[in-house]
Motif scaffolding. Sequence first.
Motif, mmCIF file in Angstrom:
data_model
loop_
_atom_site.group_PDB
_atom_site.id
_atom_site.type_symbol
_atom_site.label_atom_id
_atom_site.label_comp_id
_atom_site.label_asym_id
_atom_site.label_seq_id
_atom_site.Cartn_x
_atom_site.Cartn_y
_atom_site.Cartn_z
ATOM 1 N N ALA A 424 -13.394 -3.466 -0.867
ATOM 2 C CA ALA A 424 -12.492 -3.389 0.282
ATOM 3 C C ALA A 424 -11.732 -4.701 0.446
ATOM 4 N N ARG A 425 -12.484 -5.800 0.306
ATOM 5 C CA ARG A 425 -11.878 -7.128 0.437
ATOM 6 C C ARG A 425 -10.753 -7.277 -0.589
ATOM 7 N N LEU A 426 -11.063 -6.873 -1.816
ATOM 8 C CA LEU A 426 -10.106 -6.945 -2.907
ATOM 9 C C LEU A 426 -8.887 -6.058 -2.616
ATOM 10 N N GLY A 427 -9.176 -4.827 -2.245
ATOM 11 C CA GLY A 427 -8.114 -3.824 -2.037
ATOM 12 C C GLY A 427 -7.152 -4.240 -0.944
ATOM 13 N N VAL A 428 -7.698 -4.597 0.210
ATOM 14 C CA VAL A 428 -6.789 -4.926 1.316
ATOM 15 C C VAL A 428 -6.062 -6.237 1.034
ATOM 16 N N GLY A 429 -6.712 -7.110 0.282
ATOM 17 C CA GLY A 429 -6.067 -8.363 -0.070
ATOM 18 C C GLY A 429 -4.840 -8.115 -0.937
ATOM 19 N N VAL A 430 -5.035 -7.252 -1.947
ATOM 20 C CA VAL A 430 -3.945 -6.963 -2.872
ATOM 21 C C VAL A 430 -2.811 -6.243 -2.138
ATOM 22 N N LEU A 431 -3.184 -5.220 -1.358
ATOM 23 C CA LEU A 431 -2.156 -4.470 -0.630
ATOM 24 C C LEU A 431 -1.407 -5.377 0.343
ATOM 25 N N GLY A 432 -2.164 -6.243 0.988
ATOM 26 C CA GLY A 432 -1.548 -7.167 1.931
ATOM 27 C C GLY A 432 -0.540 -8.076 1.227
ATOM 28 N N ILE A 434 1.055 -7.380 -1.626
ATOM 29 C CA ILE A 434 2.220 -6.595 -2.047
ATOM 30 C C ILE A 434 3.180 -6.406 -0.871
ATOM 31 N N ALA A 435 2.600 -6.095 0.262
ATOM 32 C CA ALA A 435 3.450 -5.815 1.424
ATOM 33 C C ALA A 435 4.105 -7.082 1.953
ATOM 34 N N GLY A 436 3.409 -8.187 1.760
ATOM 35 C CA GLY A 436 3.928 -9.452 2.248
ATOM 36 C C GLY A 436 4.103 -9.423 3.755
ATOM 37 N N ARG A 437 5.246 -9.911 4.222
ATOM 38 C CA ARG A 437 5.453 -9.990 5.663
ATOM 39 C C ARG A 437 6.163 -8.754 6.217
ATOM 40 N N ARG A 438 6.410 -7.762 5.318
ATOM 41 C CA ARG A 438 7.123 -6.575 5.800
ATOM 42 C C ARG A 438 6.228 -5.648 6.625
ATOM 43 N N GLY A 439 4.944 -5.723 6.347
ATOM 44 C CA GLY A 439 4.007 -4.917 7.140
ATOM 45 C C GLY A 439 3.900 -3.474 6.691
ATOM 46 N N ARG A 440 4.717 -3.079 5.705
ATOM 47 C CA ARG A 440 4.664 -1.683 5.272
ATOM 48 C C ARG A 440 5.207 -1.577 3.858
ATOM 49 N N LEU A 441 4.880 -0.446 3.213
ATOM 50 C CA LEU A 441 5.340 -0.215 1.853
ATOM 51 C C LEU A 441 6.134 1.073 1.822
ATOM 52 N N LYS A 442 7.278 1.006 1.128
ATOM 53 C CA LYS A 442 8.121 2.209 1.015
ATOM 54 C C LYS A 442 7.553 3.157 -0.036
ATOM 55 N N SER A 443 6.946 2.562 -1.058
ATOM 56 C CA SER A 443 6.298 3.409 -2.054
ATOM 57 C C SER A 443 5.070 2.686 -2.564
ATOM 58 N N LEU A 444 4.165 3.453 -3.142
ATOM 59 C CA LEU A 444 2.892 2.891 -3.544
ATOM 60 C C LEU A 444 2.368 3.775 -4.675
ATOM 61 N N PRO A 445 2.083 3.157 -5.850
ATOM 62 C CA PRO A 445 1.625 3.972 -6.980
ATOM 63 C C PRO A 445 0.389 4.794 -6.589
ATOM 64 N N GLY A 446 0.423 6.075 -6.897
ATOM 65 C CA GLY A 446 -0.726 6.938 -6.611
ATOM 66 C C GLY A 446 -0.757 7.469 -5.195
ATOM 67 N N PHE A 456 4.144 3.302 4.294
ATOM 68 C CA PHE A 456 2.699 3.106 4.300
ATOM 69 C C PHE A 456 2.382 1.804 5.038
ATOM 70 N N PRO A 457 1.797 1.903 6.234
ATOM 71 C CA PRO A 457 1.485 0.669 6.964
ATOM 72 C C PRO A 457 0.500 -0.180 6.160
ATOM 73 N N ALA A 458 0.856 -1.405 5.940
ATOM 74 C CA ALA A 458 0.025 -2.264 5.096
ATOM 75 C C ALA A 458 -1.156 -2.817 5.881
#
Lengths: 476, 230, 259
Positions: A424-432, A434-446, A456-458
Amino acid sequence: MTMAVTSPRFRENARRALADAPLQQALAKMKAGFVDKRLRAVERLPEFDALRDLSRDIKDHVLVNLDHYLERFEARVVECGGEVHWCADAAEARDVILALCRSVDARSVTKSKSMIAEEIGINDHLEAHGIEPVETDLGEYIIQLAKEPPSHIIAPAVHKTRDQIADLFHASHAAYGITERRDDPRALLDDARQVLRRKYLAADVGLTGANFLIAETGSSVTVTNEGNAELTQILPKMHIVLASLEKVVPTLEDAMTILRVLARSATGQEFSSYTTFATGPRRADDADGPEAFHVVLLDNGRSGMLGTEFQDMLRCIRCGACLNHCPIYASVGGHAYGWVYPGPMGAVLTPKLIGIDLAGHLPNASTFCGMCESVCPMHIPLPKMMRHWREREFAQKLSPPRHRAGIALWAWFAERPALYRFAARLGVGVLGLIAGRRGRLKSLPGAGGWTVGRDFPAPEGRTFLDLWARRDGGGR
Amino acid sequence: MSGDARARILATIRDSLGADAPGRDESAVEARLAAHEPNLIPARARIDPGAQVDLFVEMAEEVSTTVARVAGADEVPGAVADYLATHNLPAVAKLAPDPGLDDIPWAERPTLTLSRGKAVDEDAVTITGAFAGIAETGTLMLLSGPDHPTTLNILPETHIVVLRREHIVGAYEEGWARLRAEGRGMPRTVGFVTGPSRSADIEQTILIGAHGPRRLHIVLIDGDGEETEA
Amino acid sequence: MAITDKSAPRVALFVTCLVDLFRPNVGFAAVKLLEDAGCRVEVPRAQTCCGQPAYNAGDRATARRIAAQVIAAFEGYDYVVAPSGSCAGMLKRHFPGLFADDAAMKASADDLAARCHELVSFLHDVLGVTAVAARYDGVVAYHDGCSGLREMGVKRQPRALLESVAGLSLAELEGAETCCGFGGTFCVKYPDISVRMVSDKTAEVAASGADTLLAGDLGCLMNIAGRLSREGRPVRARHVAEVLAGMAGGPAIGEGDER
C-alpha cells in the motif's frame, strides 16, 4: 421457440440502450410515473409496512406447504367444473394450450398480459399452428405490432414514445379502415380500442395470466386497469388461465391482504380498476361467461427453487416496483437484460430459468444499492440472492478470469496485513508521484473502466496507517 | 402427460422442501382454509357506517367515478335520465335482469328506453345493481349471476350502477363475509371495480376509457333524506 | 489530543481501505471527532479491508477469512467505528451471515456486529453529539450512500450535525437516495452504466446550487468527484467527517494543491 436470449450481450445491449435517444426519453418519465406515485400511495396507508410483513408471511406459509395448497386448489377447480393441467416445463404448457385451442377449433385467441406467456413463448407457438394470438393489454398490443418483447413486467411498452406508437398504429391500422396518422394519446387509445373490440368479439379462446390462484375457492385472480382481462375471459367460449404454481394463496382474505400492497407498489394506485375473481366456467343459469375453464399450471423449474437460497424469490407478485426504482433499469431499460424478466427480479429469476451461463451478467449488473429490496412489497432480499448467483458463478469458475485474478491478488495481500502495508505504501507513493500536484489522473493504465468517464482522484501520498504510526508510536 | 407431470411436480416440491421444513404442516393448511380470517383491516375502513358512505363517495370520485346521491328508489330514474342528458347520451340502456332493481319506478320516465338482459357490443349504456360498495377504495363488488351478466360491467361505454347505502361496507373482507353468509357459493365472476377503465401505456399518461367503460356512474340510494345531488 | 481517562469508551477505528490509501485526512478527522466526543481511539494495525471485494464477487471463502481476521483484530474494544456506511454495513450486516455454519465464529461476528457503527450515526445516536465546533463557509449537498442509508439507517444524523457547522448551509439534493453508480467493482465492470448513473448524480449536484458535495463514503465520493472533475464542474467533494471536524482546509477530493 421461446424468446431469443440476448443476456450474454448485456454490455453491448446496455451501451446501445444508453445511446438510444427515444428510449432515454421514455425512461426519463418513469420517476414521475411510478416512483413518486408509489411513495404517495404508501404514505396514505399507515398499515402499509404491516401489510408487507403479512404478505411475506402468507407467501412463506404457502411455499412450505405448496403441494397441499395446489392439491386443494385443483380439487376446487374441478368441483366448479374446470380443469387443471400440470405442466413441468414450457414445452408441455405450449402443447396443452395448443391442444385446448384446437379442441374448440380456435382461429383466434385474445390474451391479457401474462409474463408466463412470454416465458413459454406461446404466441409464436400458436402462430406457427395457424392460430392468431391477439394481445389486448394496450402496452402488449403495441409491442406485438412492433414485434418486440416487453421491456417491463407491468408496463411492457414503457420504452416506446408516443411518436413511435403513432407510426406503428399508422402502419398497422389501415387494414381496419383507420388511415390517418394520429399521435394524440387519446386518439391512439381510441384507435386501439376500436380495433381490439372486434378482436375480443371474434375470439374463440381467451388466455389470461393470474395474479393469484385461490386454494379455498379454485379461483384465478386478474388485476388490470384497462378491463382487458375481463373482456378476454368473458366473451370467448373458453377461458384458459396460464399461471405458475407459486401464484397460489390460501384464502380470499389472504389475496385481499396482498392486493393491498400490489397496486400501491406497482402503479401507486389505491386499487387497480379491475380485480376479477374467476371461478370455473359459467353457471347453468348465467347469461354470459365462458363455457369452459382451464388452468394451465406451470412449474418450469420453480419447484426446484424450494428449499434453496432462492426460495424467497417465489414470493414475488410481479408488481414491478424493483424495476421502477432500480437505477440500472432506469439507465438501460428492460430489453438490455436480454430475456423475459428484466431488472432486479429478473436478475434473480432469469439465471434460474435460462441458466447462469447465459444470464451471468444479470446478477452482476448491480451496485447492491438495496433500493429494490427496500421497495419490494414482499421483502424479497434481491441483492442477497444476486450475490448467491455470483457465488455460484465463482464456484463454477464462470466469472471472467481477469476479474478472478484481480480478486485473488487483492485477497492475497488483504490477508497479510504486513505485506499489505508495504504494498500500500508503495502503491500510494507511486500514484501520488504520478499525479503530482494535480490531485487527479485523467488516465491510468489498467483502470480504463474508471477513467473512461471519470478522473481518478489521486492518493494523498502516504497511507493513514503509516501517518498514524508516527503520531501514535505503534498502536497494538 | 398432465397426470405424469402432476406427480412429478408434486414429488419435486416435496423433495425440495424436505419433510421437516419449518412451518410445513398440513393441519395448519386445513385450519387456514377453514378459518379464512381477515388478516389486517386498515383503520381507514374501520369507521361507522355513515362515515363509510362518505369515504366510499370520496374514494370513488378520486378515481373518476361519478356519484349522484338520491333519497329513495323513486328518484333513480330521474337521476339516470339527468345523467344521460347531461352527457348527451341517448336515453337507451340495457338494464340488468336483477329483481333488486324492480322496485325502481322506471316507467315514470317514459323517455328512458330500457331492455333487459346481457350486454352486446351495441349497448352504449348499461344499468346494474351492485352487491357491495367498498369504502376503503371506492370499489364496487359485482357478482355474476342470472341477475347480473358480467358483460354489463365491461362492454358498454357508460356503466351506471345503482347502489344502496346499506350495501356499503368498510373493507373488501366484509364483502366476502357477506357473500359467505348468504351461502350461495362462489359466482363464476366476482369483479372488484374501482373507477372506469384506464390505461397508462402511452408515455405513462393516464387515459380514461381503455377497453372497458369510459364512464362509471353510481346512483347512490342514500335513504336518509339527504338532499339529492346531480 | 489523546484521551487518557480510563472510563472513556475505547473505540477502535476501522479506517477502511479507501481512506487508508487515498485520503488519510478522513481518518484523522474521524479520530478528532471521536476524541472530541470523549472517546479513547485506537487503530488496530492488523486491519486491511472489510472483504467486500471478495464477498461481492461471490468469493465467500476469501470473504470469510478476511472477516475472521477483522473480527480478531477488533476484539475487545467497546466500539468499532468506520467512516463509511458501506464497510460498517459489511461488518454489521454481513459478517454474521458468513459464519452461519460455525457457532463459535458466528457468536464472535454477532459480538462485533453489536459493537460496530458508522462514524456519524455513532457520534449522533450513541454518543449524543448534537453539535460540532466547526466552520465551513459554503453551500453543501449531502449524498446518502446506499449502504449507510439502507443498511445502517444513516440519514438525519449527518444533516443534524451539519446544521451546527458555522457558515454552512444545506442545499436540497434531488435524488439524494439514488445510487451514484460506484458499487465497488461495478464501476469498472460496467463503466458505461456507472458513468451514466454518476452523470445523473453530478447533474443533480449542479442543480442543487451547492459548491460542495458531502457524503459519508469515500467510494461514492471518489466516483462523484471524478465525474465532477471530468465534467469541469466547479463543485468540491469532501467526506462529511472532514467538514464536521473542521479539517476541510486542504485540497478537496481529486483537487490538486497547485492553486
